[in-house]
Write an enzyme that holds these catalytic residues in place. Structure first.
Site, PDB file in Angstrom:
ATOM      1  N   HIS A 141       1.562  51.986 -33.724  1.00 14.87           N
ATOM      2  CA  HIS A 141       0.441  51.217 -34.290  1.00 14.87           C
ATOM      3  C   HIS A 141       0.963  50.097 -35.192  1.00 14.87           C
ATOM      4  CE1 HIS A 141      -3.218  50.288 -36.529  1.00 14.87           C
ATOM      5  NE2 HIS A 141      -3.891  50.870 -35.526  1.00 14.87           N
ATOM      6  N   GLU A 143      -0.135  48.791 -37.852  1.00 15.17           N
ATOM      7  CA  GLU A 143      -0.176  49.048 -39.298  1.00 15.17           C
ATOM      8  C   GLU A 143       1.057  49.854 -39.706  1.00 15.17           C
ATOM      9  OE1 GLU A 143      -3.757  51.020 -40.934  1.00 15.17           O
ATOM     10  OE2 GLU A 143      -2.407  51.971 -42.378  1.00 15.17           O
ATOM     11  N   THR A 183      -3.618  54.465 -42.897  1.00 13.61           N
ATOM     12  CA  THR A 183      -4.948  54.517 -43.522  1.00 13.61           C
ATOM     13  C   THR A 183      -5.979  55.275 -42.680  1.00 13.61           C
ATOM     14  OG1 THR A 183      -5.412  52.364 -42.562  1.00 13.61           O
ATOM     15  CG2 THR A 183      -4.701  52.386 -44.859  1.00 13.61           C
ATOM     16  N   CYS A 211      -7.520  55.778 -46.023  1.00 15.02           N
ATOM     17  CA  CYS A 211      -8.610  54.943 -46.536  1.00 15.02           C
ATOM     18  C   CYS A 211      -9.861  55.791 -46.740  1.00 15.02           C
ATOM     19  CB  CYS A 211      -8.859  53.836 -45.521  1.00 15.02           C
ATOM     20  SG  CYS A 211     -10.356  52.962 -45.820  1.00 15.02           S
TER      21      CYS A 211
HETATM   22 FE1  SF4 Z   1      -8.281  50.040 -42.565  1.00 16.90          FE
HETATM   23 FE2  SF4 Z   1      -9.776  51.124 -44.444  1.00 16.90          FE
HETATM   24 FE3  SF4 Z   1      -8.883  48.652 -44.688  1.00 16.90          FE
HETATM   25 FE4  SF4 Z   1     -10.708  49.242 -42.902  1.00 16.90          FE
HETATM   26  S1  SF4 Z   1     -10.923  49.362 -45.109  1.00 16.90           S
HETATM   27  S2  SF4 Z   1      -8.945  47.984 -42.604  1.00 16.90           S
HETATM   28  S3  SF4 Z   1     -10.083  51.252 -42.281  1.00 16.90           S
HETATM   29  S4  SF4 Z   1      -7.687  50.461 -44.616  1.00 16.90           S
END
Ligand code: SF4
Length: 737
Positions: A141, A143, A183, A211
């Site tokens: 990924h 990220e 995340t 996240c």
């Molecule tokens: Fe990723 Fe959360 Fe940022 Fe959305 S808010 S891009 S899910 S880290």
């Protein structure tokens, strides 16, 4: 993707009578994705060429729309054209990638999600301090690659607790460890990983970097799946968080993952009583709403198959067609509408409104709102129809505007821009040009302040290619109406609150509600003033009353000074004849000295009233500024003259003194003067001898510029009366006698 973990509750494809559809509150764009899309569309709107490092988000419809607007997804920095702005998407990139862009001199806009940026910092610190970075996530990924790039050489990536176990076996137990997660990593799996790290590693720091939006979405999906017979997960096939949501839902019920409503075709709804819908962080609200509406339609058209329903909606759609649409979803940059066909109707924000102040479609469009639209473009392959509300309004508005031009109707407009030539306003969707000379009440006034204001205007000329309007004409009509009302209601003595518009040497022009009247300088103050600015300033709000009217020539004379402030009235009540007071000498003349009794009122101490002794020259006895004790002898209110005496307060000289010859001459002269009492006069505002020349009379204009109404004959200033001259006459008379 369709798991079959739970069979339908009823066989044979029949829908139960009541089917509940529940949409997850957390479904759709997360903060980071929304921010990245917004940053990119802002660049596109500003006319920039945009290259995104990889697809901006994992959603094909959104990517297609961005492409249509000119955003190009590239796979590496080398593909970014030098005249493009490179957008780093919310996943972030490794420092090497950024470095390559910088080396090539490409402009960068960093849309890395702030939550991801935080993980970058943890990784950088861990590498700097020589610690091992344990990173939970999908190694493929972007990220995860971006995070690993922050701490090269000391990072271990794992996708499960099992993989983590193998890694931990191979590393030195006492070595300091830092652990973070992608995340969107699965919350449960991460909890397992943390337990393992705590158990095995003696020197570890664990950061909870999943996240919160992801956690909330996964939690809600789990709860939703427990009370649903079917969970539909909407999101792109390449979206990691969508896949996780699918797995979370599939652990508890039957789950299906779709990219759009078309993929709902063929889903067996037999026996389904409760349908849950959730969506990944990259799924726009338009796609969610489309799925929800299609599911709902399918359920409510119970007996029809989904195929039949799609066939029903295969009506032809063509550019220029006028259609009715119902808003089903609103996102930042576009509005999704149902136009009753198989197509997804999209109205871009700029096709909804041309108001540049509107930054988001959510400010102007509401769900379930019904709107008339014009079809701009049909893309049958994608099933998308581009529509325009603006063009529809312009069509309808053009008819109204043309009629207004014929009938001279006043229209409402919204000024969208200004240029050297004038203003451009939107009137019922029609662009109307307002020349600078027609933009304000008076030529030459600044009209730029009208941008983004609602205005009233008249259409002077209409054609489909060019429409001209006038604000000035409306203002002039309004002004005339105000004036007419004024002249119908005005009368002498009536009071007004007005604003001082301008000052001249002979008075002040005051706007008393659309009409300007003149307060002559002599009407401003009871005291002598040299210029109106000594009493009022332009912009002052003052109370005035009508002194005189010239109805024929529309001129108004105004009064400002008030009777209660008249110092002669005060003199009457506070200074009876015979009263004694101290006052300053304000001027000296040949025949006496003027003493200031009150502001605006001076009295005369005649030369013969200064002393019992003969005074040859007033200046020998008194000077300006002396404070003298005087007795009020007489007041002539008609002629505004006051006689004062200093002598009356002095002791009489002794009369039985032997006189010398010289003394006798002087005494007889004094006696003679005492016997024949002079006519002692004073006048309001007497001037010192050297100032007694009348000031040259100011030429008063016949009419006031700017349509101000000046009275034809204004009272003459006080300079006409030269007090010294009259007083001197009195003295001469006296000498003769
Ligand atoms: Fe990723 Fe959360 Fe940022 Fe959305 S808010 S891009 S899910 S880290």
């Amino acid at each position: 993707m369709d798991n079959k973990q739970r069979p339908p509750k009823e066989k044979g494809g029949e829908l139960p009578n009541e089917v509940r559809i529940e949409l997850a509150k957390t479904a759709g764009f997360c903060f980071g994705v929304d921010r990245a899309v917004r940053m990119t569309t802002d660049l596109l709107r500003a006319g920039k060429k945009v290259a995104t490092l990889g697809p901006l988000i994992h959603n094909p419809q959104v990517i297609r729309l961005l492409e249509e607007q000119g955003a190009k997804a590239v796979s590496c920095p080398a593909e970014v054209e030098l005249d493009s702005v490179a957008v780093i998407r919310s996943h972030g990139v490794a420092p090497q990638v950024r470095g390559e862009l910088e080396q090539r001199g490409v402009e960068i806009v960093d849309a890395t999600c702030p939550y991801v940026q935080k993980i970058h910092k943890i990784a950088q610190n861990s590498a700097r301090e020589g610690k091992i970075l344990l990173l939970a996530g999908d190694a493929g990924h972007p990220e995860v690659q971006g995070i690993a790039g922050q701490a090269p050489g000391v990072t271990f990536i794992f996708s499960s607790a099992e993989e983590l176990g193998d890694i931990l076996e191979g590393i030195e137990q006492a070595r300091p460890i830092v652990a973070v997660a992608q995340t969107t990593f699965a919350v449960d799996e991460w909890a397992e990983c943390v337990r393992l790290i705590k158990k095995v590693c003696t020197n570890s720091e664990v950061f909870d970097t999943i996240c919160k939006a992801t956690q909330a979405r996964q939690k809600e999906t789990e709860e939703l799946s427990r009370r649903s017979d079917l969970v539909i997960v909407i999101g792109g096939n390449g979206s990691s968080n969508t896949r996780k949501l699918y797995h979370v839902a599939a652990a508890h019920t039957r789950a299906v993952q779709v990219e759009d409503a078309v993929q709902l075709k063929g889903i067996d709804l037999g026996g389904v009583c409760a349908i849950g819908i959730t969506a990944g962080a990259s799924t726009p609200s338009s796609a969610i709403e489309e799925v929800r509406t299609t599911m709902s339609d399918q359920i409510h058209e119970g007996e029809k198959s989904f195929e039949e329903m799609l066939d029903d909606s295969m009506k032809p759609v063509y550019a220029g067609q006028v259609v009715k649409g119902v808003v089903v979803a609103v996102s930042t940059n576009d509005i999704t509408v149902d136009i009753g066909t198989k197509h997804t109707g999209i109205v871009k924000l700029e096709e909804w409104t041309d108001d540049p102040a509107v930054r988001s479609a959510e400010e102007v469009a509401k769900r379930d709102e019904e709107v008339d639209l014009v079809v701009v473009k049909v893309n049958d392959q994608d099933g998308i129809v581009q529509l325009s509300k603006r063009q529809m309004e312009a069509k309808k508005g053009a008819i109204e505007v043309e009629k207004a031009a014929e009938e001279g109707t006043v229209m409402d407009g919204y000024v969208t821009e200004s240029n050297k030539g004038g203003l451009v306003a939107n009137v019922k969707g029609v662009k109307v040009f307002i020349p600078a000379s027609q933009a304000t009440a008076r030529r030459g006034e600044d009209y730029t302040a009208l941008v983004r204001q609602h205005v009233k205007l008249k259409i002077k000329e209409y054609s489909p290619r060019r429409t001209i309007g006038s604000i000035r004409e409306v203002l002039a009509e309004e002004q005339n109406a105000v004036r007419e009302k004024f002249w119908n209601e005005v009368e002498v003595g009536k009071k007004y609150i007005g604003t001082v518009k301008s000052l001249t040497n002979y008075g002040a022009f005051v706007d008393i509600g659309g009409v300007d009247g003149l307060v002559h300088i002599s009407e401003l103050s009871w005291s002598r003033i040299k210029h109106p600015s000594e009493v009022v300033q332009v912009g002052d709000t003052i109370e005035v009353y009508v002194k005189d009217l010239d109805m024929e020539n529309h001129k108004v004379s105004l009064g400002y000074k008030k009777q209660e402030d008249n110092p002669w009235e005060k003199l009457k009540t506070e200074y009876p004849i015979g009263s004694v007071f101290t006052a300053p000498v304000v001027s000296i003349t040949q025949f006496g000295a003027f003493v200031r009794i009150l502001p605006g009122i001076d009295g005369l101490v005649h030369i013969s009233e200064i002393s019992h002794e003969r005074v040859e020259k007033v200046a020998d006895a008194l000077k300006v500024g002396d404070e003298v004790e005087v007795k009020l002898l007489d007041v002539d209110f008609d002629r505004k003259r006051i006689s004062l005496s200093m002598k009356a307060l002095l002791p009489e000289p002794e009369k039985d003194q032997p006189r010398t010859g010289e003394d006798e001459v002087v005494a007889s002269a004094s006696e003679e003067e005492t016997t024949v009492a002079p006519e002692i006069t004073a006048e309001m505002e007497a001037e010192p001898e050297e100032e007694q020349q009348p000031a040259p009379a100011e030429e008063e204009p016949a009419g006031e510029p700017d349509e101000a109404q000046a009275p034809e004959e204004a009272p003459q200033p006080v300079e006409d009366e030269v007090p010294g001259a009259e007083a001197e006459e009195g003295t001469e008379e006296e000498t003769e006698s």
